[in-house]
Design an enzyme around this catalytic site. Structure first.
Site, PDB file in Angstrom:
ATOM      1  N   HIS A 136     -43.717 -28.971 -39.255  1.00  0.00           N
ATOM      2  CA  HIS A 136     -43.000 -28.371 -38.126  1.00  0.00           C
ATOM      3  C   HIS A 136     -43.488 -26.944 -37.913  1.00  0.00           C
ATOM      4  O   HIS A 136     -43.474 -26.141 -38.832  1.00  0.00           O
ATOM      5  CB  HIS A 136     -41.484 -28.369 -38.399  1.00  0.00           C
ATOM      6  CG  HIS A 136     -40.849 -29.707 -38.172  1.00  0.00           C
ATOM      7  ND1 HIS A 136     -39.503 -29.855 -37.958  1.00  0.00           N
ATOM      8  CD2 HIS A 136     -41.371 -30.951 -38.121  1.00  0.00           C
ATOM      9  CE1 HIS A 136     -39.219 -31.119 -37.762  1.00  0.00           C
ATOM     10  NE2 HIS A 136     -40.338 -31.821 -37.870  1.00  0.00           N
ATOM     11  N   TYR A 149     -30.558 -25.798 -35.218  1.00  0.00           N
ATOM     12  CA  TYR A 149     -29.444 -25.097 -35.858  1.00  0.00           C
ATOM     13  C   TYR A 149     -28.504 -24.688 -34.746  1.00  0.00           C
ATOM     14  O   TYR A 149     -28.868 -23.914 -33.868  1.00  0.00           O
ATOM     15  CB  TYR A 149     -29.945 -23.850 -36.603  1.00  0.00           C
ATOM     16  CG  TYR A 149     -30.753 -24.137 -37.843  1.00  0.00           C
ATOM     17  CD1 TYR A 149     -32.122 -24.366 -37.756  1.00  0.00           C
ATOM     18  CD2 TYR A 149     -30.153 -24.193 -39.096  1.00  0.00           C
ATOM     19  CE1 TYR A 149     -32.883 -24.632 -38.903  1.00  0.00           C
ATOM     20  CE2 TYR A 149     -30.904 -24.455 -40.248  1.00  0.00           C
ATOM     21  CZ  TYR A 149     -32.258 -24.673 -40.138  1.00  0.00           C
ATOM     22  OH  TYR A 149     -33.003 -24.934 -41.269  1.00  0.00           O
ATOM     23  N   PRO A 164     -26.970 -23.785 -47.894  1.00  0.00           N
ATOM     24  CA  PRO A 164     -28.181 -24.496 -47.459  1.00  0.00           C
ATOM     25  C   PRO A 164     -28.687 -24.111 -46.069  1.00  0.00           C
ATOM     26  O   PRO A 164     -29.731 -24.560 -45.647  1.00  0.00           O
ATOM     27  CB  PRO A 164     -27.761 -25.964 -47.490  1.00  0.00           C
ATOM     28  CG  PRO A 164     -26.289 -25.969 -47.482  1.00  0.00           C
ATOM     29  CD  PRO A 164     -25.834 -24.691 -48.079  1.00  0.00           C
ATOM     30  N   LYS A 180     -33.183 -22.697 -48.536  1.00  0.00           N
ATOM     31  CA  LYS A 180     -33.824 -21.894 -49.590  1.00  0.00           C
ATOM     32  C   LYS A 180     -33.535 -22.406 -51.000  1.00  0.00           C
ATOM     33  O   LYS A 180     -34.133 -21.932 -51.963  1.00  0.00           O
ATOM     34  CB  LYS A 180     -33.362 -20.436 -49.496  1.00  0.00           C
ATOM     35  CG  LYS A 180     -33.855 -19.728 -48.252  1.00  0.00           C
ATOM     36  CD  LYS A 180     -35.364 -19.656 -48.214  1.00  0.00           C
ATOM     37  CE  LYS A 180     -35.886 -19.439 -46.797  1.00  0.00           C
ATOM     38  NZ  LYS A 180     -37.160 -20.105 -46.567  1.00  0.00           N
ATOM     39  N   TYR A 231     -37.987 -17.766 -42.996  1.00  0.00           N
ATOM     40  CA  TYR A 231     -37.782 -19.214 -42.962  1.00  0.00           C
ATOM     41  C   TYR A 231     -38.969 -19.980 -43.554  1.00  0.00           C
ATOM     42  O   TYR A 231     -38.790 -20.928 -44.321  1.00  0.00           O
ATOM     43  CB  TYR A 231     -37.524 -19.673 -41.519  1.00  0.00           C
ATOM     44  CG  TYR A 231     -37.002 -21.090 -41.406  1.00  0.00           C
ATOM     45  CD1 TYR A 231     -37.859 -22.134 -41.067  1.00  0.00           C
ATOM     46  CD2 TYR A 231     -35.669 -21.395 -41.665  1.00  0.00           C
ATOM     47  CE1 TYR A 231     -37.396 -23.435 -40.974  1.00  0.00           C
ATOM     48  CE2 TYR A 231     -35.198 -22.705 -41.576  1.00  0.00           C
ATOM     49  CZ  TYR A 231     -36.069 -23.710 -41.228  1.00  0.00           C
ATOM     50  OH  TYR A 231     -35.621 -25.010 -41.148  1.00  0.00           O
TER      51      TYR A 231
END
Ligand code: FAS
Ligand code: PHB
Length: 389
Positions: free
Chosen positions: A72, A200, A292, A296, A384
Protein backbone atom coordinates in the site's frame (compact mmCIF):
# COMPACT_ATOMS: atom_id res chain seq x y z
CA UNK A 1 19.66 -29.52 29.32
CA UNK A 2 21.55 -26.46 28.02
CA UNK A 3 21.14 -24.05 25.12
CA UNK A 4 22.53 -20.63 24.23
CA UNK A 5 19.34 -18.52 24.29
CA UNK A 6 16.03 -19.52 25.89
CA UNK A 7 13.13 -17.70 24.23
CA UNK A 8 9.97 -17.52 26.33
CA UNK A 9 6.96 -17.03 24.03
CA UNK A 10 6.16 -18.45 20.60
CA UNK A 11 4.46 -15.38 19.15
CA UNK A 12 5.96 -13.25 16.35
CA UNK A 13 8.69 -11.74 18.57
CA UNK A 14 9.96 -15.06 19.84
CA UNK A 15 9.74 -16.86 16.52
CA UNK A 16 11.41 -14.08 14.52
CA UNK A 17 14.26 -13.84 17.02
CA UNK A 18 14.68 -17.63 16.98
CA UNK A 19 14.81 -17.72 13.21
CA UNK A 20 17.36 -14.90 12.91
CA UNK A 21 19.59 -16.50 15.56
CA UNK A 22 19.27 -19.92 13.95
CA UNK A 23 20.61 -18.51 10.67
CA UNK A 24 23.72 -17.46 12.60
CA UNK A 25 24.10 -20.92 14.14
CA UNK A 26 23.01 -19.71 17.57
CA UNK A 27 21.05 -22.39 19.43
CA UNK A 28 17.70 -21.51 20.96
CA UNK A 29 14.76 -23.24 22.60
CA UNK A 30 11.33 -21.61 22.31
CA UNK A 31 8.90 -22.20 25.19
CA UNK A 32 5.23 -21.54 24.36
CA UNK A 33 2.36 -21.70 26.86
CA UNK A 34 -0.31 -22.51 24.27
CA UNK A 35 -0.53 -24.79 21.24
CA UNK A 36 0.58 -23.82 17.73
CA UNK A 37 -3.09 -23.83 16.63
CA UNK A 38 -4.10 -21.50 19.45
CA UNK A 39 -1.36 -19.00 18.63
CA UNK A 40 -2.32 -19.06 14.95
CA UNK A 41 -5.98 -18.60 15.86
CA UNK A 42 -5.38 -15.13 17.27
CA UNK A 43 -6.31 -12.39 14.78
CA UNK A 44 -4.16 -9.33 15.43
CA UNK A 45 -2.00 -6.98 13.40
CA UNK A 46 -2.38 -6.35 9.70
CA UNK A 47 0.16 -3.71 8.62
CA UNK A 48 3.93 -4.31 8.36
CA UNK A 49 6.44 -1.46 8.29
CA UNK A 50 9.33 -1.62 5.80
CA UNK A 51 11.67 -2.60 8.67
CA UNK A 52 9.66 -5.71 9.49
CA UNK A 53 9.41 -6.62 5.79
CA UNK A 54 13.22 -6.42 5.60
CA UNK A 55 13.62 -8.53 8.74
CA UNK A 56 11.34 -11.23 7.34
CA UNK A 57 13.50 -11.27 4.19
CA UNK A 58 16.67 -11.41 6.33
CA UNK A 59 15.15 -14.34 8.24
CA UNK A 60 14.56 -16.13 4.94
CA UNK A 61 10.78 -16.17 5.35
CA UNK A 62 9.70 -13.34 3.08
CA UNK A 63 8.59 -15.25 -0.04
CA UNK A 64 4.89 -15.82 0.76
CA UNK A 65 4.64 -12.31 2.24
CA UNK A 66 5.78 -10.87 -1.11
CA UNK A 67 3.51 -13.24 -3.04
CA UNK A 68 0.35 -12.72 -1.01
CA UNK A 69 0.93 -9.43 0.84
CA UNK A 70 -0.52 -6.18 -0.49
CA UNK A 71 1.82 -3.20 -0.91
CA UNK A 72 0.00 0.00 0.00
CA UNK A 73 1.37 3.40 -1.02
CA UNK A 74 -1.27 5.39 0.82
CA UNK A 75 -3.95 5.40 3.51
CA UNK A 76 -7.27 7.23 3.76
CA UNK A 77 -8.60 9.34 6.61
CA UNK A 78 -12.25 10.31 6.84
CA UNK A 79 -14.18 12.51 9.21
CA UNK A 80 -17.89 12.99 8.71
CA UNK A 81 -18.38 13.08 4.92
CA UNK A 82 -14.82 14.30 4.26
CA UNK A 83 -12.11 11.89 3.16
CA UNK A 84 -8.49 12.54 2.15
CA UNK A 85 -5.47 10.45 1.31
CA UNK A 86 -2.04 10.39 2.91
CA UNK A 87 0.33 9.60 0.06
CA UNK A 88 2.87 7.57 2.03
CA UNK A 89 5.08 6.88 -0.99
CA UNK A 90 5.24 10.49 -2.17
CA UNK A 91 6.11 11.76 1.32
CA UNK A 92 8.57 9.07 2.38
CA UNK A 93 9.53 6.98 -0.65
CA UNK A 94 8.00 3.98 1.15
CA UNK A 95 4.65 2.33 1.64
CA UNK A 96 3.53 -0.43 3.99
CA UNK A 97 2.82 -4.13 3.50
CA UNK A 98 -0.65 -5.42 4.38
CA UNK A 99 -0.08 -9.01 5.53
CA UNK A 100 -1.79 -10.48 8.58
CA UNK A 101 0.19 -11.27 11.72
CA UNK A 102 -1.39 -14.71 11.61
CA UNK A 103 0.25 -15.44 8.24
CA UNK A 104 3.58 -13.96 9.33
CA UNK A 105 3.52 -16.18 12.43
CA UNK A 106 2.59 -19.20 10.31
CA UNK A 107 5.56 -18.55 8.02
CA UNK A 108 7.85 -18.38 11.05
CA UNK A 109 6.45 -21.60 12.53
CA UNK A 110 6.99 -23.42 9.24
CA UNK A 111 10.57 -22.14 9.04
CA UNK A 112 11.22 -23.23 12.63
CA UNK A 113 9.89 -26.71 11.92
CA UNK A 114 11.84 -26.96 8.66
CA UNK A 115 15.02 -26.04 10.54
CA UNK A 116 14.28 -28.63 13.22
CA UNK A 117 14.30 -25.83 15.80
CA UNK A 118 13.37 -26.80 19.34
CA UNK A 119 9.86 -25.62 20.34
CA UNK A 120 8.05 -26.78 23.46
CA UNK A 121 4.29 -26.17 23.52
CA UNK A 122 1.85 -26.27 26.43
CA UNK A 123 4.53 -25.27 28.93
CA UNK A 124 3.39 -24.24 32.39
CA UNK A 125 4.97 -22.75 35.52
CA UNK A 126 7.82 -21.11 33.63
CA UNK A 127 10.27 -19.61 36.10
CA UNK A 128 13.33 -17.48 35.37
CA UNK A 129 16.23 -18.13 37.73
CA UNK A 130 19.53 -16.28 38.29
CA UNK A 131 18.88 -13.83 35.46
CA UNK A 132 21.17 -11.37 37.29
CA UNK A 133 24.10 -13.79 37.10
CA UNK A 134 26.19 -15.07 34.21
CA UNK A 135 24.63 -18.53 34.61
CA UNK A 136 20.86 -18.02 34.23
CA UNK A 137 18.41 -20.85 33.80
CA UNK A 138 14.70 -21.45 33.26
CA UNK A 139 12.48 -24.13 34.73
CA UNK A 140 9.12 -25.15 33.29
CA UNK A 141 6.58 -27.92 33.48
CA UNK A 142 5.01 -29.99 30.72
CA UNK A 143 2.29 -32.24 32.05
CA UNK A 144 3.60 -33.58 35.34
CA UNK A 145 7.29 -33.31 34.45
CA UNK A 146 9.45 -30.32 35.40
CA UNK A 147 12.44 -29.41 33.23
CA UNK A 148 15.48 -27.17 33.63
CA UNK A 149 17.17 -25.27 30.81
CA UNK A 150 20.58 -23.73 31.47
CA UNK A 151 21.53 -20.96 29.06
CA UNK A 152 23.61 -17.87 28.38
CA UNK A 153 20.67 -15.50 27.89
CA UNK A 154 16.86 -15.38 28.22
CA UNK A 155 14.63 -13.49 25.75
CA UNK A 156 11.30 -12.59 27.35
CA UNK A 157 8.99 -12.61 24.30
CA UNK A 158 5.92 -13.70 26.27
CA UNK A 159 3.61 -10.76 25.73
CA UNK A 160 1.87 -8.43 28.14
CA UNK A 161 0.60 -11.19 30.42
CA UNK A 162 3.79 -13.22 30.41
CA UNK A 163 6.16 -14.12 33.22
CA UNK A 164 9.27 -12.27 32.02
CA UNK A 165 8.45 -8.68 32.99
CA UNK A 166 7.10 -9.96 36.32
CA UNK A 167 10.50 -11.58 36.94
CA UNK A 168 12.23 -8.19 37.12
CA UNK A 169 12.22 -7.05 40.78
CA UNK A 170 9.80 -4.12 41.35
CA UNK A 171 12.62 -1.87 42.56
CA UNK A 172 14.60 -2.53 39.32
CA UNK A 173 11.90 -1.35 36.89
CA UNK A 174 9.45 1.50 36.28
CA UNK A 175 6.17 1.09 34.39
CA UNK A 176 4.27 3.80 32.52
CA UNK A 177 0.63 3.27 31.57
CA UNK A 178 -2.34 5.04 30.03
CA UNK A 179 -5.68 3.27 29.54
CA UNK A 180 -8.38 4.47 27.13
CA UNK A 181 -12.11 4.36 27.99
CA UNK A 182 -12.90 2.37 24.87
CA UNK A 183 -11.89 -0.77 22.94
CA UNK A 184 -11.92 -2.01 19.36
CA UNK A 185 -14.56 -4.49 18.26
CA UNK A 186 -13.06 -6.30 15.27
CA UNK A 187 -14.67 -8.52 12.63
CA UNK A 188 -13.03 -10.74 10.03
CA UNK A 189 -15.33 -11.48 7.07
CA UNK A 190 -14.94 -13.34 3.77
CA UNK A 191 -16.04 -10.29 1.80
CA UNK A 192 -14.16 -8.03 -0.64
CA UNK A 193 -12.67 -4.96 1.09
CA UNK A 194 -14.71 -1.77 0.71
CA UNK A 195 -11.61 0.16 -0.37
CA UNK A 196 -8.25 -0.58 -2.00
CA UNK A 197 -6.51 1.21 0.86
CA UNK A 198 -7.18 1.34 4.60
CA UNK A 199 -9.76 3.88 5.76
CA UNK A 200 -9.26 5.36 9.23
CA UNK A 201 -12.62 6.95 9.96
CA UNK A 202 -13.94 9.11 12.75
CA UNK A 203 -17.43 10.51 13.24
CA UNK A 204 -19.60 11.82 16.07
CA UNK A 205 -20.38 8.15 16.77
CA UNK A 206 -16.74 7.19 17.14
CA UNK A 207 -13.82 5.57 15.31
CA UNK A 208 -13.92 2.87 12.63
CA UNK A 209 -11.23 1.19 10.53
CA UNK A 210 -11.70 -0.53 7.19
CA UNK A 211 -8.78 -2.91 6.64
CA UNK A 212 -8.19 -6.19 4.89
CA UNK A 213 -6.09 -9.34 4.62
CA UNK A 214 -6.50 -9.94 0.87
CA UNK A 215 -8.99 -9.30 -1.96
CA UNK A 216 -11.45 -11.79 -0.43
CA UNK A 217 -10.91 -11.23 3.30
CA UNK A 218 -11.80 -7.99 5.07
CA UNK A 219 -10.96 -6.79 8.58
CA UNK A 220 -13.17 -4.08 10.10
CA UNK A 221 -13.11 -2.41 13.52
CA UNK A 222 -15.38 -0.03 15.36
CA UNK A 223 -14.61 1.73 18.62
CA UNK A 224 -16.84 0.47 21.42
CA UNK A 225 -17.19 1.29 25.14
CA UNK A 226 -14.66 -0.60 27.24
CA UNK A 227 -17.60 -2.17 29.10
CA UNK A 228 -18.95 -3.90 25.97
CA UNK A 229 -18.70 -7.66 25.54
CA UNK A 230 -18.46 -9.30 22.13
CA UNK A 231 -21.73 -11.15 22.74
CA UNK A 232 -23.44 -7.73 22.98
CA UNK A 233 -22.83 -7.26 19.24
CA UNK A 234 -24.65 -9.18 16.51
CA UNK A 235 -23.08 -9.09 13.06
CA UNK A 236 -26.02 -7.02 11.82
CA UNK A 237 -25.53 -4.44 14.59
CA UNK A 238 -21.81 -4.25 13.76
CA UNK A 239 -22.40 -3.65 10.05
CA UNK A 240 -25.07 -1.01 10.72
CA UNK A 241 -22.79 0.88 13.10
CA UNK A 242 -19.82 0.66 10.74
CA UNK A 243 -21.94 2.17 7.93
CA UNK A 244 -22.81 5.12 10.18
CA UNK A 245 -19.11 5.91 10.75
CA UNK A 246 -17.66 5.77 7.24
CA UNK A 247 -18.39 8.16 4.31
CA UNK A 248 -21.74 7.58 2.50
CA UNK A 249 -20.15 6.31 -0.71
CA UNK A 250 -18.26 3.59 1.18
CA UNK A 251 -21.28 2.80 3.36
CA UNK A 252 -23.29 2.31 0.18
CA UNK A 253 -20.62 0.10 -1.43
CA UNK A 254 -19.92 -2.00 1.69
CA UNK A 255 -20.41 -5.73 1.13
CA UNK A 256 -21.30 -7.39 4.41
CA UNK A 257 -21.24 -11.04 5.40
CA UNK A 258 -21.03 -13.36 8.41
CA UNK A 259 -18.13 -12.83 10.81
CA UNK A 260 -15.58 -15.64 10.83
CA UNK A 261 -13.89 -14.01 13.81
CA UNK A 262 -15.20 -11.35 16.18
CA UNK A 263 -13.37 -10.00 19.24
CA UNK A 264 -12.84 -6.92 21.38
CA UNK A 265 -9.33 -5.63 22.09
CA UNK A 266 -8.76 -3.19 24.94
CA UNK A 267 -6.67 -0.08 24.20
CA UNK A 268 -3.71 0.75 26.37
CA UNK A 269 -0.35 2.50 26.20
CA UNK A 270 2.29 0.84 28.33
CA UNK A 271 6.08 0.84 28.65
CA UNK A 272 8.36 -0.96 31.10
CA UNK A 273 11.81 0.53 31.69
CA UNK A 274 14.41 -0.89 31.47
CA UNK A 275 13.85 -3.79 29.07
CA UNK A 276 16.71 -5.75 30.59
CA UNK A 277 17.62 -7.27 33.93
CA UNK A 278 20.98 -9.02 33.95
CA UNK A 279 20.80 -11.61 31.17
CA UNK A 280 17.02 -11.34 30.73
CA UNK A 281 15.93 -9.15 27.81
CA UNK A 282 12.28 -8.15 27.27
CA UNK A 283 11.07 -7.98 23.68
CA UNK A 284 7.74 -6.91 22.11
CA UNK A 285 4.51 -6.87 24.07
CA UNK A 286 6.34 -8.19 27.14
CA UNK A 287 7.83 -4.69 27.44
CA UNK A 288 5.37 -2.33 25.75
CA UNK A 289 1.85 -1.99 24.40
CA UNK A 290 0.35 0.59 22.05
CA UNK A 291 -3.26 1.22 21.02
CA UNK A 292 -3.53 -0.47 17.58
CA UNK A 293 -4.55 2.78 15.83
CA UNK A 294 -1.09 3.42 14.43
CA UNK A 295 -0.36 -0.28 13.66
CA UNK A 296 2.78 -0.10 15.81
CA UNK A 297 2.38 -3.11 18.14
CA UNK A 298 3.87 -5.79 15.96
CA UNK A 299 6.21 -3.30 14.30
CA UNK A 300 7.88 -2.14 17.52
CA UNK A 301 8.24 -5.80 18.49
CA UNK A 302 10.17 -6.17 15.23
CA UNK A 303 12.66 -3.39 15.99
CA UNK A 304 13.23 -4.88 19.46
CA UNK A 305 14.01 -8.19 17.79
CA UNK A 306 16.48 -6.53 15.43
CA UNK A 307 18.34 -4.79 18.26
CA UNK A 308 18.43 -7.89 20.46
CA UNK A 309 19.49 -10.13 17.58
CA UNK A 310 22.35 -7.73 16.72
CA UNK A 311 23.51 -7.67 20.34
CA UNK A 312 23.43 -11.45 20.71
CA UNK A 313 25.15 -11.99 17.38
CA UNK A 314 27.97 -9.59 18.38
CA UNK A 315 28.39 -11.46 21.67
CA UNK A 316 28.67 -14.86 20.03
CA UNK A 317 30.96 -13.55 17.29
CA UNK A 318 33.49 -11.65 19.39
CA UNK A 319 32.43 -11.95 23.03
CA UNK A 320 31.51 -8.28 23.28
CA UNK A 321 28.59 -7.34 25.57
CA UNK A 322 28.34 -3.76 24.25
CA UNK A 323 25.37 -4.36 21.96
CA UNK A 324 23.46 -6.15 24.70
CA UNK A 325 24.32 -3.46 27.25
CA UNK A 326 22.90 -0.83 24.89
CA UNK A 327 19.79 -2.84 23.96
CA UNK A 328 17.29 -1.36 26.39
CA UNK A 329 18.15 2.30 25.75
CA UNK A 330 18.21 1.79 21.98
CA UNK A 331 14.88 -0.08 21.90
CA UNK A 332 13.18 2.38 24.24
CA UNK A 333 14.22 5.36 22.14
CA UNK A 334 12.25 4.00 19.16
CA UNK A 335 9.42 2.63 21.32
CA UNK A 336 8.62 5.99 22.92
CA UNK A 337 8.31 7.61 19.48
CA UNK A 338 5.88 4.86 18.47
CA UNK A 339 3.99 5.33 21.75
CA UNK A 340 3.67 9.02 21.00
CA UNK A 341 2.42 8.47 17.45
CA UNK A 342 -0.08 5.80 18.57
CA UNK A 343 -1.36 8.02 21.39
CA UNK A 344 -1.62 11.05 19.07
CA UNK A 345 -3.46 9.13 16.30
CA UNK A 346 -5.78 7.45 18.84
CA UNK A 347 -6.61 10.79 20.48
CA UNK A 348 -7.24 12.34 17.07
CA UNK A 349 -9.57 9.63 15.82
CA UNK A 350 -11.60 8.42 18.81
CA UNK A 351 -14.56 10.10 20.50
CA UNK A 352 -15.73 9.35 24.02
CA UNK A 353 -18.25 10.79 26.50
CA UNK A 354 -15.63 12.41 28.76
CA UNK A 355 -14.47 14.62 25.90
CA UNK A 356 -15.57 18.26 26.05
CA UNK A 357 -16.99 20.21 23.11
CA UNK A 358 -13.68 22.05 23.02
CA UNK A 359 -11.85 18.72 22.69
CA UNK A 360 -14.05 17.87 19.70
CA UNK A 361 -13.23 21.24 18.14
CA UNK A 362 -9.52 20.50 18.60
CA UNK A 363 -9.99 17.17 16.84
CA UNK A 364 -11.66 18.78 13.85
CA UNK A 365 -9.02 21.52 13.69
CA UNK A 366 -6.28 18.88 13.83
CA UNK A 367 -7.95 16.89 11.05
CA UNK A 368 -8.40 20.04 8.94
CA UNK A 369 -4.73 20.90 9.44
CA UNK A 370 -3.68 17.35 8.51
CA UNK A 371 -5.90 17.46 5.41
CA UNK A 372 -4.52 20.79 4.22
CA UNK A 373 -0.86 20.81 5.22
CA UNK A 374 1.88 18.87 3.40
CA UNK A 375 4.31 19.07 6.34
CA UNK A 376 1.70 17.60 8.68
CA UNK A 377 1.00 14.80 6.20
CA UNK A 378 4.73 14.10 5.79
CA UNK A 379 5.15 13.83 9.57
CA UNK A 380 2.22 11.43 9.75
CA UNK A 381 3.54 9.40 6.81
CA UNK A 382 7.06 9.10 8.29
CA UNK A 383 5.62 7.68 11.50
CA UNK A 384 3.16 5.39 9.77
CA UNK A 385 5.65 3.72 7.38
CA UNK A 386 8.04 3.34 10.29
CA UNK A 387 10.84 5.49 11.70
CA UNK A 388 14.37 4.23 11.02
CA UNK A 389 15.72 1.40 13.20
P1 FAS B 1 2.39 -11.97 21.69
O1 FAS B 1 1.46 -11.65 22.83
O2 FAS B 1 1.86 -12.01 20.30
O3 FAS B 1 3.05 -13.41 21.93
C1 FAS B 1 3.47 -13.80 23.22
C2 FAS B 1 3.42 -15.33 23.29
O4 FAS B 1 3.93 -15.73 24.56
C3 FAS B 1 2.01 -15.87 23.18
O5 FAS B 1 1.95 -16.86 22.19
C4 FAS B 1 1.71 -16.42 24.57
O6 FAS B 1 0.91 -17.57 24.53
C5 FAS B 1 3.10 -16.76 25.08
N1 FAS B 1 3.22 -16.75 26.54
C6 FAS B 1 2.66 -15.90 27.42
N2 FAS B 1 3.04 -16.20 28.68
C7 FAS B 1 3.89 -17.27 28.58
C8 FAS B 1 4.60 -18.06 29.53
N3 FAS B 1 4.53 -17.78 30.83
N4 FAS B 1 5.34 -19.09 29.07
C9 FAS B 1 5.41 -19.37 27.74
N5 FAS B 1 4.75 -18.67 26.79
C10 FAS B 1 4.00 -17.63 27.22
N6 FAS B 1 -0.93 -4.77 16.75
C11 FAS B 1 -1.10 -4.11 15.58
O7 FAS B 1 -0.11 -3.58 15.03
N7 FAS B 1 -2.37 -4.02 15.01
C12 FAS B 1 -3.47 -4.63 15.59
O8 FAS B 1 -4.59 -4.54 15.07
C13 FAS B 1 -3.32 -5.33 16.79
N8 FAS B 1 -4.39 -5.95 17.39
C14 FAS B 1 -4.20 -6.61 18.60
C15 FAS B 1 -5.26 -7.26 19.28
C16 FAS B 1 -5.05 -7.91 20.50
C17 FAS B 1 -6.21 -8.59 21.21
C18 FAS B 1 -3.78 -7.93 21.08
C19 FAS B 1 -3.54 -8.59 22.43
C20 FAS B 1 -2.71 -7.29 20.42
C21 FAS B 1 -2.91 -6.64 19.18
N9 FAS B 1 -1.87 -6.03 18.50
C22 FAS B 1 -2.01 -5.37 17.33
C23 FAS B 1 -0.56 -6.07 19.02
C24 FAS B 1 0.02 -7.39 18.64
O9 FAS B 1 0.06 -7.50 17.25
C25 FAS B 1 1.35 -7.49 19.30
O10 FAS B 1 2.11 -6.32 19.10
C26 FAS B 1 2.14 -8.68 18.85
O11 FAS B 1 1.35 -9.81 19.04
C27 FAS B 1 3.43 -8.71 19.66
O12 FAS B 1 3.99 -9.94 19.49
P2 FAS B 1 4.76 -10.65 20.72
O13 FAS B 1 5.64 -9.66 21.38
O14 FAS B 1 5.30 -11.90 20.16
O15 FAS B 1 3.60 -10.97 21.81
C1 PHB C 1 -5.57 -4.63 10.85
O1 PHB C 1 -5.72 -4.83 9.64
O2 PHB C 1 -5.82 -5.50 11.73
C2 PHB C 1 -5.08 -3.27 11.30
C3 PHB C 1 -4.59 -2.40 10.34
C4 PHB C 1 -4.14 -1.16 10.75
C5 PHB C 1 -4.21 -0.80 12.08
C6 PHB C 1 -4.71 -1.69 13.04
C7 PHB C 1 -5.15 -2.93 12.65
O3 PHB C 1 -3.80 0.44 12.46
Amino acid sequence: MRTQVVIIGGGPSGLLLAQLLHRQGIATVVLERRTREYVLGRIRAGVLERGLVALMEQAGVGDRMHREGLEHDGALISYGDQMFRIDLKAHTGNGVMVYGQTELTRDLYEAREAAGGEMVFNVADVEIKDADSDRPHVTYRVGTETHRLDCDFIAGCDGFHGVSRQSIPPDRKREYEKTYPFGWLGILSETPPVSDELIYATSTRGFALCSMRNARLSRYYIQCPDSDRVEDWSDAAFWEELKCRIPPAQAEALITGPSIEKSIAPLRSFVCEPMQWGRLFLCGDAAHIVPPTGAKGLNTAASDVQYLYAGLRAFYEDGKMGGLAAYSAKALSRIWKAERFSWWFSTLMHRHPEMSEFDHKMQIADLEFLRSNAAAQKAMAENYVGLPY
